[in-house]
Design a protein around this motif. Structure first.
Motif, mmCIF file in Angstrom:
data_model
loop_
_atom_site.group_PDB
_atom_site.id
_atom_site.type_symbol
_atom_site.label_atom_id
_atom_site.label_comp_id
_atom_site.label_asym_id
_atom_site.label_seq_id
_atom_site.Cartn_x
_atom_site.Cartn_y
_atom_site.Cartn_z
ATOM 1 N N VAL A 19 -18.335 29.808 14.527
ATOM 2 C CA VAL A 19 -18.876 30.567 15.672
ATOM 3 C C VAL A 19 -17.958 30.383 16.899
ATOM 4 O O VAL A 19 -17.525 29.265 17.192
ATOM 5 C CB VAL A 19 -20.322 30.099 15.972
ATOM 6 C CG1 VAL A 19 -20.816 30.653 17.296
ATOM 7 C CG2 VAL A 19 -21.248 30.549 14.843
ATOM 8 N N THR A 21 -15.067 32.214 17.090
ATOM 9 C CA THR A 21 -13.856 32.077 16.270
ATOM 10 C C THR A 21 -12.591 32.584 16.955
ATOM 11 O O THR A 21 -11.493 32.198 16.593
ATOM 12 C CB THR A 21 -14.078 32.810 14.927
ATOM 13 O OG1 THR A 21 -13.125 32.361 13.984
ATOM 14 C CG2 THR A 21 -13.990 34.323 15.074
ATOM 15 N N PHE A 26 -9.580 28.130 14.193
ATOM 16 C CA PHE A 26 -10.202 27.009 13.481
ATOM 17 C C PHE A 26 -10.699 27.435 12.101
ATOM 18 O O PHE A 26 -10.728 26.637 11.157
ATOM 19 C CB PHE A 26 -11.357 26.411 14.302
ATOM 20 C CG PHE A 26 -11.880 25.138 13.734
ATOM 21 C CD1 PHE A 26 -11.151 23.962 13.849
ATOM 22 C CD2 PHE A 26 -13.084 25.105 13.044
ATOM 23 C CE1 PHE A 26 -11.619 22.770 13.287
ATOM 24 C CE2 PHE A 26 -13.562 23.920 12.486
ATOM 25 C CZ PHE A 26 -12.825 22.749 12.619
ATOM 26 N N ASP A 44 -17.631 36.113 16.492
ATOM 27 C CA ASP A 44 -17.352 36.068 17.934
ATOM 28 C C ASP A 44 -18.183 37.140 18.616
ATOM 29 O O ASP A 44 -18.404 38.220 18.067
ATOM 30 C CB ASP A 44 -15.859 36.314 18.196
ATOM 31 C CG ASP A 44 -15.422 35.751 19.537
ATOM 32 O OD1 ASP A 44 -14.760 34.690 19.561
ATOM 33 O OD2 ASP A 44 -15.764 36.368 20.579
ATOM 34 N N ASP A 46 -17.423 38.764 21.243
ATOM 35 C CA ASP A 46 -16.625 39.790 21.921
ATOM 36 C C ASP A 46 -16.052 40.776 20.891
ATOM 37 O O ASP A 46 -15.181 40.415 20.080
ATOM 38 C CB ASP A 46 -15.498 39.104 22.702
ATOM 39 C CG ASP A 46 -14.726 40.097 23.538
ATOM 40 O OD1 ASP A 46 -15.331 40.666 24.477
ATOM 41 O OD2 ASP A 46 -13.547 40.341 23.248
ATOM 42 N N GLY A 67 -20.956 38.739 16.627
ATOM 43 C CA GLY A 67 -22.270 38.094 16.614
ATOM 44 C C GLY A 67 -22.398 37.099 17.747
ATOM 45 O O GLY A 67 -21.399 36.624 18.290
ATOM 46 N N ASP A 68 -23.640 36.816 18.091
ATOM 47 C CA ASP A 68 -23.917 35.842 19.147
ATOM 48 C C ASP A 68 -24.390 34.545 18.491
ATOM 49 O O ASP A 68 -25.348 34.561 17.699
ATOM 50 C CB ASP A 68 -25.010 36.417 20.068
ATOM 51 C CG ASP A 68 -25.416 35.447 21.173
ATOM 52 O OD1 ASP A 68 -24.886 34.316 21.215
ATOM 53 O OD2 ASP A 68 -26.279 35.829 21.983
ATOM 54 N N SER A 85 -15.828 25.456 17.324
ATOM 55 C CA SER A 85 -14.628 24.733 17.738
ATOM 56 C C SER A 85 -14.171 25.166 19.129
ATOM 57 O O SER A 85 -13.906 26.355 19.364
ATOM 58 C CB SER A 85 -13.512 25.004 16.720
ATOM 59 O OG SER A 85 -12.274 24.561 17.218
ATOM 60 N N ASN A 86 -14.084 24.201 20.012
ATOM 61 C CA ASN A 86 -13.618 24.433 21.385
ATOM 62 C C ASN A 86 -14.289 25.627 22.054
ATOM 63 O O ASN A 86 -13.664 26.386 22.790
ATOM 64 C CB ASN A 86 -12.082 24.561 21.410
ATOM 65 C CG ASN A 86 -11.444 23.182 21.250
ATOM 66 O OD1 ASN A 86 -11.952 22.191 21.782
ATOM 67 N ND2 ASN A 86 -10.366 23.107 20.511
ATOM 68 N N THR A 87 -15.565 25.771 21.783
ATOM 69 C CA THR A 87 -16.330 26.914 22.293
ATOM 70 C C THR A 87 -17.594 26.467 23.021
ATOM 71 O O THR A 87 -18.076 27.167 23.912
ATOM 72 C CB THR A 87 -16.698 27.859 21.116
ATOM 73 O OG1 THR A 87 -15.482 28.400 20.588
ATOM 74 C CG2 THR A 87 -17.579 28.999 21.529
ATOM 75 N N HIS A 90 -17.937 26.896 26.600
ATOM 76 C CA HIS A 90 -17.929 28.282 27.094
ATOM 77 C C HIS A 90 -19.345 28.873 27.124
ATOM 78 O O HIS A 90 -19.521 30.019 27.513
ATOM 79 C CB HIS A 90 -17.099 29.186 26.165
ATOM 80 C CG HIS A 90 -15.620 28.992 26.303
ATOM 81 N ND1 HIS A 90 -14.835 29.785 27.100
ATOM 82 C CD2 HIS A 90 -14.788 28.080 25.749
ATOM 83 C CE1 HIS A 90 -13.583 29.386 27.018
ATOM 84 N NE2 HIS A 90 -13.523 28.351 26.207
ATOM 85 N N ILE A 91 -20.316 28.098 26.648
ATOM 86 C CA ILE A 91 -21.654 28.661 26.457
ATOM 87 C C ILE A 91 -22.648 27.976 27.384
ATOM 88 O O ILE A 91 -22.801 26.747 27.337
ATOM 89 C CB ILE A 91 -22.074 28.486 24.976
ATOM 90 C CG1 ILE A 91 -21.089 29.259 24.081
ATOM 91 C CG2 ILE A 91 -23.501 28.956 24.752
ATOM 92 C CD1 ILE A 91 -21.310 29.086 22.604
HETATM 93 C C1 LIG Z 1 -11.771 29.220 23.501
HETATM 94 S S1 LIG Z 1 -12.238 30.378 22.307
HETATM 95 C C2 LIG Z 1 -12.315 29.334 20.868
HETATM 96 C C3 LIG Z 1 -11.230 29.639 19.877
HETATM 97 C C4 LIG Z 1 -11.247 28.912 18.558
HETATM 98 N N1 LIG Z 1 -12.580 28.670 18.031
HETATM 99 C C5 LIG Z 1 -10.455 27.637 18.611
HETATM 100 O O1 LIG Z 1 -10.954 26.574 18.207
HETATM 101 O O2 LIG Z 1 -9.277 27.682 19.050
HETATM 102 C C6 LIG Z 1 -13.948 30.705 22.639
HETATM 103 C C7 LIG Z 1 -14.466 31.948 21.940
HETATM 104 O O3 LIG Z 1 -15.899 31.879 21.912
HETATM 105 C C8 LIG Z 1 -16.427 33.184 22.055
HETATM 106 N N2 LIG Z 1 -17.838 33.017 22.456
HETATM 107 C C9 LIG Z 1 -18.319 32.612 23.664
HETATM 108 N N3 LIG Z 1 -19.672 32.578 23.650
HETATM 109 C C10 LIG Z 1 -20.071 32.949 22.400
HETATM 110 C C11 LIG Z 1 -21.320 33.125 21.760
HETATM 111 N N4 LIG Z 1 -22.477 32.880 22.408
HETATM 112 N N5 LIG Z 1 -21.346 33.540 20.473
HETATM 113 C C12 LIG Z 1 -20.208 33.793 19.806
HETATM 114 N N6 LIG Z 1 -18.979 33.665 20.355
HETATM 115 C C13 LIG Z 1 -18.894 33.232 21.627
HETATM 116 C C14 LIG Z 1 -15.499 33.828 23.053
HETATM 117 O O4 LIG Z 1 -15.542 35.250 22.970
HETATM 118 C C15 LIG Z 1 -14.128 33.247 22.646
HETATM 119 O O5 LIG Z 1 -13.439 34.105 21.763
#
Ligand SMILES: C[S@@+](CC[C@H](N)C(=O)[O-])C[C@H]1O[C@@H](n2cnc3c(N)ncnc32)[C@H](O)[C@@H]1O
Length: 234
Positions: A19, A21, A26, A44, A46, A67-68, A85-87, A90-91
């Motif tokens: 999730v 991605t 990753f 993702d 977006d 997907g969310d 991963s590393n996400t 962002h949430i």
């Molecule tokens: C920094 S990137 C992570 C990239 C990758 N997973 C990595 O480890 O390098 C964060 C991604 O999370 C997505 N994202 C943020 N909130 C999300 C959510 N609620 N559901 C799914 N994707 C989400 C963003 O669109 C973005 O592409």
């Protein structure tokens, strides 16, 4: 370098979700680590990113879907491994996403969190930390969401409430003291400040930060921060 497969020997063939991605960065690690007969699905929120990922990463073993993470289109207990991963930073409501990842896992299925942390980083890694911090500030200014990088114990405290079994806490370190990809991003930081923070009260301070990071790259190098890899079973 961490070989994930060694820590996932209990995982059975099935669906693996990644999730947040982006372009599958990753998810490709999961393709290598999952047993034969598995499906790796990168999700993702977006849609434009997912379209790009389908083009850029075709044929690499990952299916990409929009997907969310807080509302996954998978039934309870239908997934073997769920990763993020590393996400997480962002949430805004990361707890809702973590609960959703656990919901879709089968009993005994594996949750995997990969997240960079800010403490105990060497000089070159602190350059990466500074770069990531500036990017997060610019993201917030331009309407995105990215909280400051957590400390290792803060991440562990967030995950503790999930009460997973057989927890393995690992660290992933990339040895390269001058990470080419990170170094290439640095000269673009001043342009990013100009584009995203023009007219902002902190413009001068942000520009000074961008220049300081550039100087640090030349003086101390830039190395990816150590990442926490947390593996547990439902
Ligand atoms: C920094 S990137 C992570 C990239 C990758 N997973 C990595 O480890 O390098 C964060 C991604 O999370 C997505 N994202 C943020 N909130 C999300 C959510 N609620 N559901 C799914 N994707 C989400 C963003 O669109 C973005 O592409």
């Amino acid at each position: 370098m961490l070989h994930l497969k060694e820590y996932l020997s209990h995982v059975k063939p099935g669906i693996a979700l990644d999730v947040g991605t982006r372009f599958g960065e990753f998810a490709f690690t999961l393709v290598e680590a999952m047993p034969e007969g598995s499906r790796v699905i990168g999700i993702d929120c977006d849609a434009a990113t997912v379209e790009q990922a389908k083009e850029k990463s075709a044929g690499k073993g990952v299916e990409f879907q929009v997907g969310d993470g807080a509302h996954l289109d998978f039934a309870d207990g239908s997934v073997e491994l769920a990763a993020i991963s590393n996400t997480l930073h962002h949430i805004e409501n990361y707890d809702a996403v973590l609960d959703e990842l656990v919901r879709v896992l089968r009993p005994g299925g594996t949750l995997l969190i990969n997240e960079m942390f800010s403490d105990n980083q060497n000089e070159a890694q602190q350059t990466h930390f500074a770069q990531h911090t500036l990017e997060a500030k610019l993201d917030m200014i331009s309407g995105g969401f990215q909280r400051p990088t957590w400390k290792k114990d803060e991440i562990l405290a967030i995950l503790d409430r999930l009460h997973l079994k057989d927890v393995q806490v690992l660290e992933m370190l990339e040895e390269e003291k001058m990470d080419r990809k990170l170094a290439e991003k640095t000269p673009k930081l001043t342009a990013a400040v100009e584009k995203k923070a023009a007219g902002h009260p902190d413009f001068d301070a942000l520009m000074a930060e961008a220049r300081e990071i550039q100087a640090r790259v030349e003086k101390t190098g830039i190395q990816r921060c150590t990442q926490l890899v947390y593996i547990g079973r439902k």
